[in-house]
Structure formats: structure tokens, C-alpha cells
Design an enzyme around this catalytic site. Structure first.
Site: not given
Length: 253
Positions: A104, A243, A245-248
């Protein structure tokens, strides 16, 4: 590993080769007056004091923080901050007590009007090189040695637009990790327009707010964003990726 870093880990028991993350109350006092109590990992506490104070608007620059004494207490740790007279007067004028939790960033506000008053100025995002987020993401595990041992700490990393990871900080709380990072950057007089923050966590409002308060124009997070984080990032013209993440990666603002 440094002694300071080892303080953030504790053996689970004498028979198991397993570490757990240490979480302690950390009280911040300013010229002897209590201002905030946070739950945090006991590492890089001078960076934390400066970064937290800048994010809360206590200081207009790092030069208003004259010194930090780290004082162990039976209940936790006290960070005794010494500040300039001008800074002390501002804090007296708008003093509030903030009792923080690891998830918080708004605890202790007395009204929605106070929430609106905390808003930072708009920022400018850097131009990322192709593959920059992937390169920074690949470098993050190496920059989190404590998390590699216990699996319970968030990471905040400062990265160049090329994706080069320059500096990282860890804490059991994601917002604490970011405060430690921005405090460390402020102490180095880093050019915060020339880079971005990568977080191991979800993208919350508090992270967007703290990133913008530091004058950084791009925040990338490994997990999901909240609606308020997206709305705030768009209003402040802060570039928000989640999001990652590997490749995105998904851009939300």
C-alpha cells in the site's frame, strides 16, 4: 555478499538450507519528529530514506537531506533523518502520519483531497531501442542476488534506453524497492531522463506515482497493471508497459 545484504535473509531453521526474507518495521523521523513507519527489508536504508522522502514530497532535492542515522530498536529500525530548516518548516505545515504496508502506498492519508495533492508533474519518456525490454528483463535475475536465495524479494532496476541494466535494488515491498532505487540514483545525480525503471512486480498506482515523482518517464513491470495505474500514467504522459515477459510486452500508456 555484503553484511548489509545478509541482514535481509534469515535461515528458516538450523536443519534446512533455506533462507527467508526479513521484514522489519522501519520508522522514519525527521529532526526528531516521527513521520512514517514502513515494513521493509533492512538493506540500502540510506537510499530508502532519500527515495521515500523525495517520493512523498518531503524534499525538493537530495541536498535537503543532511544526514541519516540508522538506529536499531527492539521493535525494528529507526532512520533518524536530519534535514534543512526550510524542509522542516514545510513538513510541519503539512505533517501527516503514514503507517505503511508492503502492498500500500496511500496508507495514512486523511482525505481524497490529500490524495489529489500528491500528484506529480508530467514526465517525458525515453525512446527505447529495439529489444530493450527483453535485454533488461534478461539481466534482472543476476541483479537480484537476495531474491535468488529466498524467492521473496521484489526488484527495481534502472536501465538505459538500450536495455543495459545499470543499477538495481531489492526489498520485500515493491514500492520500497523503487524508493531505494530512486534514492540511490538521486545520490549519484543520475540523469533520470535517459533511462527507465523495470520492476519485478505488477504495475500499481504507487509505482507509477513514485516513478513520475522521480522525473522518470517510463515504467515497465513484469506483471499486470491496475486501472488506476493506467489512468495515472496516461494523465502524466508516463509510458507504462506491463506483462513484460520473455519475447512479449504490452504498452498501456
Amino acid at each position: 555478499m555484503s553484511q548489509d545484504a545478509l541482514q535481509a535473509l534469515r535461515p528458516l531453521n538450523a536443519l534446512a538450507d533455506e533462507d527467508v526474507a526479513v521484514e522489519l518495521p522501519v520508522a522514519l523521523t525527521v529532526n526528531g519528529v516521527s513521520q512514517a513507519v514502513m515494513l521493509a527489508s533492512p538493506t540500502d536504508l540510506q537510499d530508502f530514506a532519500l527515495g521515500f522522502g523525495l517520493a512523498e514530497g518531503w524534499f525538493t532535492s537530495r541536498h535537503e537531506l543532511l544526514g541519516v542515522e540508522i538506529e536499531p530498536r527492539p521493535e525494528g529500525i529507526e532512520l533518524a533523518l536530519t534535514v534543512t530548516a526550510a524542509c522542516e518548516q514545510r513538513l510541519r505545515a503539512r505533517r501527516r502520519t503514514l503507517a505503511g504496508r508492503t502492498g500500500c502506498g496511500l496508507c495514512g492519508l486523511e482525505s481524497l483531497a490529500q490524495f489529489g495533492a500528491l500528484q506529480p508533474a508530467a514526465v517525458t519518456a525515453p525512446v527505447l531501442a529495439a529489444g530493450a525490454l527483453d535485454r533488461a528483463l534478461a539481466a534482472l535475475p543476476t541483479a537480484q542476488p537476495l531474491n535468488a536465495r529466498c524467492g521473496g524479494l521484489h526488484g527495481a532496476a534502472w536501465c538505459r534506453p538500450s536495455g543495459e541494466l545499470v543499477l538495481a535494488r531489492e526489498d520485500i515491498g515493491r514500492h520500497n524497492a523503487l524508493d531505494k532505487l530512486t534514492g540511490a540514483l538521486a545520490r549519484r545525480d543520475a540523469d533520470l531522463r535517459d533511462g527507465f525503471v523495470l520492476m519485478s512486480s505488477r504495475a500499481s498506482y504507487e509505482l507509477v506515482h513514485k516513478t513520475a515523482m522521480a522525473g522518470i518517464g517510463l515504467l515497465a513491470c513484469m506483471s499486470a497493471p491496475s486501472s488506476l495505474a493506467i489512468e495515472t500514467a496516461r494523465r502524466l504522459r508516463l509510458q507504462l508497459w506491463a506483462f513484460v515477459r520473455e519475447g512479449r510486452a504490452t504498452r498501456y500508456a
